[in-house]
Design a protein around this motif. Structure first.
Motif, PDB file in Angstrom:
ATOM      1  N   GLU A 175       0.839  -1.211   0.000  1.00  0.00           N
ATOM      2  CA  GLU A 175       0.000   0.000   0.000  1.00  0.00           C
ATOM      3  C   GLU A 175       0.871   1.258   0.000  1.00  0.00           C
ATOM      4  O   GLU A 175       0.541   2.251  -0.645  1.00  0.00           O
ATOM      5  CB  GLU A 175      -0.936  -0.003   1.210  1.00  0.00           C
ATOM      6  N   GLY A 176       1.992   1.177   0.704  1.00  0.00           N
ATOM      7  CA  GLY A 176       2.944   2.286   0.716  1.00  0.00           C
ATOM      8  C   GLY A 176       3.489   2.555  -0.679  1.00  0.00           C
ATOM      9  O   GLY A 176       3.634   3.713  -1.101  1.00  0.00           O
ATOM     10  N   LYS A 177       3.752   1.470  -1.412  1.00  0.00           N
ATOM     11  CA  LYS A 177       4.271   1.611  -2.784  1.00  0.00           C
ATOM     12  C   LYS A 177       3.219   2.269  -3.684  1.00  0.00           C
ATOM     13  O   LYS A 177       3.548   3.125  -4.503  1.00  0.00           O
ATOM     14  CB  LYS A 177       4.644   0.238  -3.351  1.00  0.00           C
ATOM     15  N   ILE A 178       1.970   1.853  -3.513  1.00  0.00           N
ATOM     16  CA  ILE A 178       0.894   2.439  -4.322  1.00  0.00           C
ATOM     17  C   ILE A 178       0.804   3.945  -4.041  1.00  0.00           C
ATOM     18  O   ILE A 178       0.712   4.753  -4.966  1.00  0.00           O
ATOM     19  CB  ILE A 178      -0.463   1.760  -4.019  1.00  0.00           C
ATOM     20  N   ALA A 179       0.865   4.307  -2.768  1.00  0.00           N
ATOM     21  CA  ALA A 179       0.782   5.726  -2.403  1.00  0.00           C
ATOM     22  C   ALA A 179       1.932   6.509  -3.033  1.00  0.00           C
ATOM     23  O   ALA A 179       1.743   7.632  -3.521  1.00  0.00           O
ATOM     24  CB  ALA A 179       0.796   5.868  -0.878  1.00  0.00           C
ATOM     25  N   ALA A 180       3.123   5.903  -3.061  1.00  0.00           N
ATOM     26  CA  ALA A 180       4.292   6.574  -3.644  1.00  0.00           C
ATOM     27  C   ALA A 180       4.108   6.773  -5.152  1.00  0.00           C
ATOM     28  O   ALA A 180       4.433   7.834  -5.689  1.00  0.00           O
ATOM     29  CB  ALA A 180       5.556   5.764  -3.361  1.00  0.00           C
ATOM     30  N   GLU A 181       3.567   5.752  -5.827  1.00  0.00           N
ATOM     31  CA  GLU A 181       3.331   5.875  -7.278  1.00  0.00           C
ATOM     32  C   GLU A 181       2.316   6.999  -7.546  1.00  0.00           C
ATOM     33  O   GLU A 181       2.486   7.808  -8.455  1.00  0.00           O
ATOM     34  CB  GLU A 181       2.761   4.568  -7.869  1.00  0.00           C
ATOM     35  N   LYS A 182       1.275   7.035  -6.720  1.00  0.00           N
ATOM     36  CA  LYS A 182       0.252   8.066  -6.910  1.00  0.00           C
ATOM     37  C   LYS A 182       0.823   9.461  -6.660  1.00  0.00           C
ATOM     38  O   LYS A 182       0.486  10.411  -7.357  1.00  0.00           O
ATOM     39  CB  LYS A 182      -0.944   7.799  -5.987  1.00  0.00           C
ATOM     40  N   ALA A 183       1.707   9.549  -5.662  1.00  0.00           N
ATOM     41  CA  ALA A 183       2.335  10.837  -5.365  1.00  0.00           C
ATOM     42  C   ALA A 183       3.209  11.286  -6.536  1.00  0.00           C
ATOM     43  O   ALA A 183       3.256  12.475  -6.864  1.00  0.00           O
ATOM     44  CB  ALA A 183       3.152  10.727  -4.076  1.00  0.00           C
ATOM     45  N   SER A 184       3.888  10.323  -7.180  1.00  0.00           N
ATOM     46  CA  SER A 184       4.722  10.663  -8.348  1.00  0.00           C
ATOM     47  C   SER A 184       3.872  11.218  -9.476  1.00  0.00           C
ATOM     48  O   SER A 184       4.253  12.182 -10.134  1.00  0.00           O
ATOM     49  CB  SER A 184       5.461   9.430  -8.863  1.00  0.00           C
ATOM     50  N   ILE A 185       2.710  10.585  -9.706  1.00  0.00           N
ATOM     51  CA  ILE A 185       1.811  11.077 -10.756  1.00  0.00           C
ATOM     52  C   ILE A 185       1.382  12.505 -10.412  1.00  0.00           C
ATOM     53  O   ILE A 185       1.406  13.395 -11.269  1.00  0.00           O
ATOM     54  CB  ILE A 185       0.558  10.167 -10.884  1.00  0.00           C
ATOM     55  N   GLU A 186       1.031  12.728  -9.160  1.00  0.00           N
ATOM     56  CA  GLU A 186       0.594  14.057  -8.706  1.00  0.00           C
ATOM     57  C   GLU A 186       1.694  15.098  -8.915  1.00  0.00           C
ATOM     58  O   GLU A 186       1.424  16.209  -9.370  1.00  0.00           O
ATOM     59  CB  GLU A 186       0.215  14.011  -7.217  1.00  0.00           C
ATOM     60  N   ALA A 238       4.181  15.043 -11.074  1.00  0.00           N
ATOM     61  CA  ALA A 238       4.341  15.318 -12.512  1.00  0.00           C
ATOM     62  C   ALA A 238       3.211  16.229 -13.000  1.00  0.00           C
ATOM     63  O   ALA A 238       3.434  17.159 -13.782  1.00  0.00           O
ATOM     64  CB  ALA A 238       4.354  14.006 -13.288  1.00  0.00           C
ATOM     65  N   LYS A 239       2.003  15.966 -12.517  1.00  0.00           N
ATOM     66  CA  LYS A 239       0.846  16.766 -12.907  1.00  0.00           C
ATOM     67  C   LYS A 239       1.022  18.211 -12.431  1.00  0.00           C
ATOM     68  O   LYS A 239       0.739  19.161 -13.156  1.00  0.00           O
ATOM     69  CB  LYS A 239      -0.395  16.156 -12.238  1.00  0.00           C
ATOM     70  N   GLN A 240       1.531  18.349 -11.213  1.00  0.00           N
ATOM     71  CA  GLN A 240       1.735  19.662 -10.610  1.00  0.00           C
ATOM     72  C   GLN A 240       2.771  20.458 -11.403  1.00  0.00           C
ATOM     73  O   GLN A 240       2.586  21.659 -11.642  1.00  0.00           O
ATOM     74  CB  GLN A 240       2.187  19.466  -9.150  1.00  0.00           C
ATOM     75  N   GLU A 241       3.830  19.803 -11.835  1.00  0.00           N
ATOM     76  CA  GLU A 241       4.879  20.466 -12.621  1.00  0.00           C
ATOM     77  C   GLU A 241       4.293  21.042 -13.911  1.00  0.00           C
ATOM     78  O   GLU A 241       4.585  22.179 -14.292  1.00  0.00           O
ATOM     79  CB  GLU A 241       5.994  19.463 -12.963  1.00  0.00           C
ATOM     80  N   LEU A 242       3.470  20.242 -14.535  1.00  0.00           N
ATOM     81  CA  LEU A 242       2.831  20.661 -15.784  1.00  0.00           C
ATOM     82  C   LEU A 242       1.934  21.875 -15.529  1.00  0.00           C
ATOM     83  O   LEU A 242       1.950  22.856 -16.287  1.00  0.00           O
ATOM     84  CB  LEU A 242       2.024  19.479 -16.342  1.00  0.00           C
ATOM     85  N   LYS A 243       1.190  21.811 -14.438  1.00  0.00           N
ATOM     86  CA  LYS A 243       0.271  22.898 -14.096  1.00  0.00           C
ATOM     87  C   LYS A 243       1.042  24.203 -13.860  1.00  0.00           C
ATOM     88  O   LYS A 243       0.648  25.270 -14.320  1.00  0.00           O
ATOM     89  CB  LYS A 243      -0.499  22.508 -12.825  1.00  0.00           C
ATOM     90  N   GLU A 244       2.181  24.092 -13.162  1.00  0.00           N
ATOM     91  CA  GLU A 244       2.980  25.288 -12.880  1.00  0.00           C
ATOM     92  C   GLU A 244       3.511  25.919 -14.171  1.00  0.00           C
ATOM     93  O   GLU A 244       3.552  27.154 -14.295  1.00  0.00           O
ATOM     94  CB  GLU A 244       4.144  24.922 -11.951  1.00  0.00           C
ATOM     95  N   LEU A 245       3.896  25.079 -15.118  1.00  0.00           N
ATOM     96  CA  LEU A 245       4.376  25.598 -16.405  1.00  0.00           C
ATOM     97  C   LEU A 245       3.254  26.313 -17.162  1.00  0.00           C
ATOM     98  O   LEU A 245       3.486  27.361 -17.777  1.00  0.00           O
ATOM     99  CB  LEU A 245       4.948  24.454 -17.253  1.00  0.00           C
ATOM    100  N   ALA A 264       7.254  18.189 -20.734  1.00  0.00           N
ATOM    101  CA  ALA A 264       6.595  17.717 -19.513  1.00  0.00           C
ATOM    102  C   ALA A 264       5.401  16.837 -19.847  1.00  0.00           C
ATOM    103  O   ALA A 264       5.152  15.840 -19.180  1.00  0.00           O
ATOM    104  CB  ALA A 264       6.162  18.913 -18.655  1.00  0.00           C
ATOM    105  N   LYS A 265       4.682  17.208 -20.908  1.00  0.00           N
ATOM    106  CA  LYS A 265       3.514  16.411 -21.313  1.00  0.00           C
ATOM    107  C   LYS A 265       3.938  15.014 -21.757  1.00  0.00           C
ATOM    108  O   LYS A 265       3.313  14.023 -21.390  1.00  0.00           O
ATOM    109  CB  LYS A 265       2.771  17.111 -22.462  1.00  0.00           C
ATOM    110  N   LYS A 266       5.024  14.971 -22.541  1.00  0.00           N
ATOM    111  CA  LYS A 266       5.524  13.671 -23.012  1.00  0.00           C
ATOM    112  C   LYS A 266       5.971  12.825 -21.825  1.00  0.00           C
ATOM    113  O   LYS A 266       5.637  11.654 -21.711  1.00  0.00           O
ATOM    114  CB  LYS A 266       6.712  13.877 -23.968  1.00  0.00           C
ATOM    115  N   LYS A 267       6.731  13.483 -20.941  1.00  0.00           N
ATOM    116  CA  LYS A 267       7.259  12.793 -19.761  1.00  0.00           C
ATOM    117  C   LYS A 267       6.108  12.298 -18.881  1.00  0.00           C
ATOM    118  O   LYS A 267       6.107  11.172 -18.401  1.00  0.00           O
ATOM    119  CB  LYS A 267       8.142  13.766 -18.971  1.00  0.00           C
ATOM    120  N   PHE A 268       5.132  13.158 -18.725  1.00  0.00           N
ATOM    121  CA  PHE A 268       4.001  12.828 -17.871  1.00  0.00           C
ATOM    122  C   PHE A 268       3.225  11.634 -18.422  1.00  0.00           C
ATOM    123  O   PHE A 268       2.888  10.702 -17.691  1.00  0.00           O
ATOM    124  CB  PHE A 268       3.079  14.038 -17.722  1.00  0.00           C
TER     125      PHE A 268
END
Ligand SMILES: [Zn+2]
Length: 239
Positions: A37-48, A50-57, A122-126
């Protein structure tokens, strides 16, 4: 050939070892589930992230567009003013303002191009990261499902094993059970053969001659206490 007393103890020990193994498996399940479950949370945080970086740009791009828009408005105003002034120094001052503003617009446009490039990257990376992370997440979820299934199976197996332990305790007898239980709670196996003629099969240290004789059942009372290792206290027997 071990004595009937030892035989019954060995059967009990075998069932007990099975029970302990199943208990350990069961105990590990919640910890393993929490890890996954910890791993799942970490993967979800990574997606978040990446999404945040895109939003800031995107926000940065919008801000630059606003800057360019207001600079262009200013430029239009200066040009209108310049077309109406009569004095040469005023004309030149406005010319200077126009030049500065044009330069600023050029710089903003350069920055905007840079940000647009970063957004593309960022979009490609995301997109790539999201696919990988989602794949990982479904793998983790499958693992949790397997763990939960294991929990159910092991619980059922443990019930059977506990019943077997109860059944095999019967033939051992009260006195020997007390000795066995006292040892088994500390160290398993509790009943071990003598190895290399005079060594305890549990701690591998030498036992005394009396213990060897007792284990071989030579001239001893069949009702005597079970022979135990002088060092570790395990019940020893002659194979
Ligand atoms: Zn020993």
């Amino acid at each position: 050939m071990p004595s009937p007393a030892i035989e019954s103890l060995l059967i009990l020990q075998d069932r007990d070892a099975k029970r302990l193994g199943l208990e350990a498996l069961l105990k590990a399940v919640p910890r393993d589930v929490a890890l996954v479950e910890g791993k799942i949370a970490a993967e979800k945080a990574s997606i978040e992230t990446a999404k945040q970086e895109l939003k800031e740009l995107e926000v940065k791009k919008k801000a630059l567009e606003n800057e360019i828009g207001s600079a262009e408005a200013k430029l239009a105003k200066y040009r209108t003013q310049q077309s109406m002034v009569k004095k040469n120094d005023e004309y030149q001052a406005l010319g200077h303002e126009i030049e500065t503003t044009e330069k600023a617009i050029g710089e903003f446009e350069g920055q905007e191009l840079e940000v647009m490039y970063l957004i593309d990257e960022a979009k490609k990376k995301f997109a790539a990261a999201e696919a990988v992370l989602k794949g990982n997440i479904s793998g983790h979820e499958g693992r949790i499902k397997t763990l939960r299934e294991r929990e159910v199976n092991v619980t059922a197996e443990l019930k059977v094993a506990q019943a077997e332990v109860a059944t095999t305790r019967g033939p051992v007898g009260e006195r020997n059970l007390r000795v066995y239980d006292r040892i088994a709670v500390r160290q398993m196996p509790a009943v071990v053969p003598l190895v290399s003629l005079d060594k305890c099969g549990g701690c591998h240290l030498k036992v005394s001659g009396d213990v060897i004789s007792a284990a071989r059942g030579k001239g001893t009372d069949p009702l005597a206490a079970l022979p135990t290792c002088d060092q570790c206290g395990r019940i020893v027997y002659w194979e």
